[in-house]
Design a protein around this motif. Sequence first.
Motif, PDB file in Angstrom:
ATOM      1  N   PRO A   1       0.821  -1.222   0.000  1.00 16.73           N
ATOM      2  CA  PRO A   1       0.000   0.000   0.000  1.00 16.73           C
ATOM      3  C   PRO A   1       0.851   1.266   0.000  1.00 16.73           C
ATOM      4  O   PRO A   1       1.904   1.313   0.631  1.00 16.73           O
ATOM      5  CB  PRO A   1      -0.802  -0.121   1.303  1.00 16.73           C
ATOM      6  N   GLY A   2       0.379   2.277  -0.739  1.00 23.10           N
ATOM      7  CA  GLY A   2       1.018   3.583  -0.690  1.00 23.10           C
ATOM      8  C   GLY A   2       1.698   3.989  -1.987  1.00 23.10           C
ATOM      9  O   GLY A   2       1.679   3.259  -2.983  1.00 23.10           O
ATOM     10  N   PRO A   3       2.298   5.180  -1.985  1.00 26.38           N
ATOM     11  CA  PRO A   3       2.976   5.683  -3.186  1.00 26.38           C
ATOM     12  C   PRO A   3       4.056   4.722  -3.666  1.00 26.38           C
ATOM     13  O   PRO A   3       4.645   3.980  -2.879  1.00 26.38           O
ATOM     14  CB  PRO A   3       3.583   7.008  -2.721  1.00 26.38           C
ATOM     15  N   ALA A   4       4.305   4.755  -4.968  1.00 28.69           N
ATOM     16  CA  ALA A   4       5.356   3.902  -5.538  1.00 28.69           C
ATOM     17  C   ALA A   4       5.992   4.616  -6.721  1.00 28.69           C
ATOM     18  O   ALA A   4       5.334   5.354  -7.455  1.00 28.69           O
ATOM     19  CB  ALA A   4       4.791   2.553  -5.968  1.00 28.69           C
ATOM     20  N   TRP A   5       7.275   4.375  -6.878  1.00 23.81           N
ATOM     21  CA  TRP A   5       8.072   4.939  -7.968  1.00 23.81           C
ATOM     22  C   TRP A   5       8.678   3.758  -8.706  1.00 23.81           C
ATOM     23  O   TRP A   5       9.498   3.018  -8.146  1.00 23.81           O
ATOM     24  CB  TRP A   5       9.144   5.843  -7.374  1.00 23.81           C
ATOM     25  N   VAL A   6       8.256   3.551  -9.942  1.00 24.24           N
ATOM     26  CA  VAL A   6       8.661   2.351 -10.676  1.00 24.24           C
ATOM     27  C   VAL A   6       9.059   2.683 -12.111  1.00 24.24           C
ATOM     28  O   VAL A   6       8.579   3.656 -12.696  1.00 24.24           O
ATOM     29  CB  VAL A   6       7.537   1.285 -10.703  1.00 24.24           C
ATOM     30  N   TRP A   7       9.944   1.855 -12.637  1.00 25.82           N
ATOM     31  CA  TRP A   7      10.259   1.860 -14.063  1.00 25.82           C
ATOM     32  C   TRP A   7       9.387   0.815 -14.764  1.00 25.82           C
ATOM     33  O   TRP A   7       9.109  -0.244 -14.204  1.00 25.82           O
ATOM     34  CB  TRP A   7      11.713   1.468 -14.309  1.00 25.82           C
TER      35      TRP A   7
END
Length: 259
Positions: free
Chosen positions: A156-162
Motif C-alpha cells: 500500500p502507498g505511493p510507488a516509484w517504478v520503471w
Amino acid sequence: MTESAFYLPLGGDRYQPTEHTAGPWTPDAQHFGPPSALLARALEGLVTDRPGLLARVTVEILGPAPLTELSVRAGIERPGRSVQLLGAELHDGTRAVARASAWWITESDSTAVATEEQAPPSPEDCAPASWPDSWRPGGYLGAMEWRGIAGSPAEPGPAWVWGRQRVELVAGEKPTPLQRLFAVADTGNGASNFLDPARWWFINSELTVHLRRAPVGEWMALDARTAIGPAGVGTATSTLSDVRGPVGQGAQALMVRTR
C-alpha cells in the motif's frame, strides 16, 4: 502467450488486441495502457510538416475496451501554425470506447530558460517490482518489465517504478518513446494503490498527460501517489520520467467503491 505485440494490424485503421492487453480486473477488458498508446500513435502521426510536441493529451475512457477488433481514427480539429488541437477515437464497431484530445505546439528554442531536474536511478540499478497477488497475472502486467525505485506496487502507498514493454505496440513496428510513455502512464493508480484490489474498485475514467519535452528511450518511470475523497472519487498523480529525467505529469480521475 504466443504473440509479441499488444495489437496485430488488420489493414487500414483496424487492429486486433492480443492477450497481452488484458487488464488485472477482468480477462475480458484491456488495461488502458495499450489503448492509450494506440491513440497516442494516431495523434503523433498527424502533424509531419514541422517539428513539434504533443504538450497535453487527455484520454477519455468511454467504456471497457474489449479484446475484439478495434479501429482508430484521428484528425486535426483546430489547425494553426504554432498550436493545433488534435483528436482521435478508438472504436469497437460502431461504439466509441475512448476519445483523445491533444494540444500540439511547434518547437522553438527555450534552452536558456529550461528547468533541470534530477533523473531517477538507472533501471539497471533497480530490482524487479511485483504487483498484488489478487490481481490477475499475465496480460498487460506480464507484458511489461517492472523495476522498483521506491515503494512497491505490491504494498500500500505511493510507488516509484520503471516500466518497459516486453512486446511491440503494433506487430512489426518499433514503438516510439511517446508510445512507450503512454503504455506506462495509465498505471499510476495501480502502482500507488493503498486499497485491497480484491475488495475495492479504483478505476480511472480518464488519463491526462502534460509533457514539456519529448521522451527518449525504452524505459519510462512513474512516481505515483493516490488521494481519495469521502464521496467515492479519487485522483492518482504521477511524475513521468525517462532515463534523462522528468518529462511531464500524469493524472487520473478515479471511481472508488467496494466490489
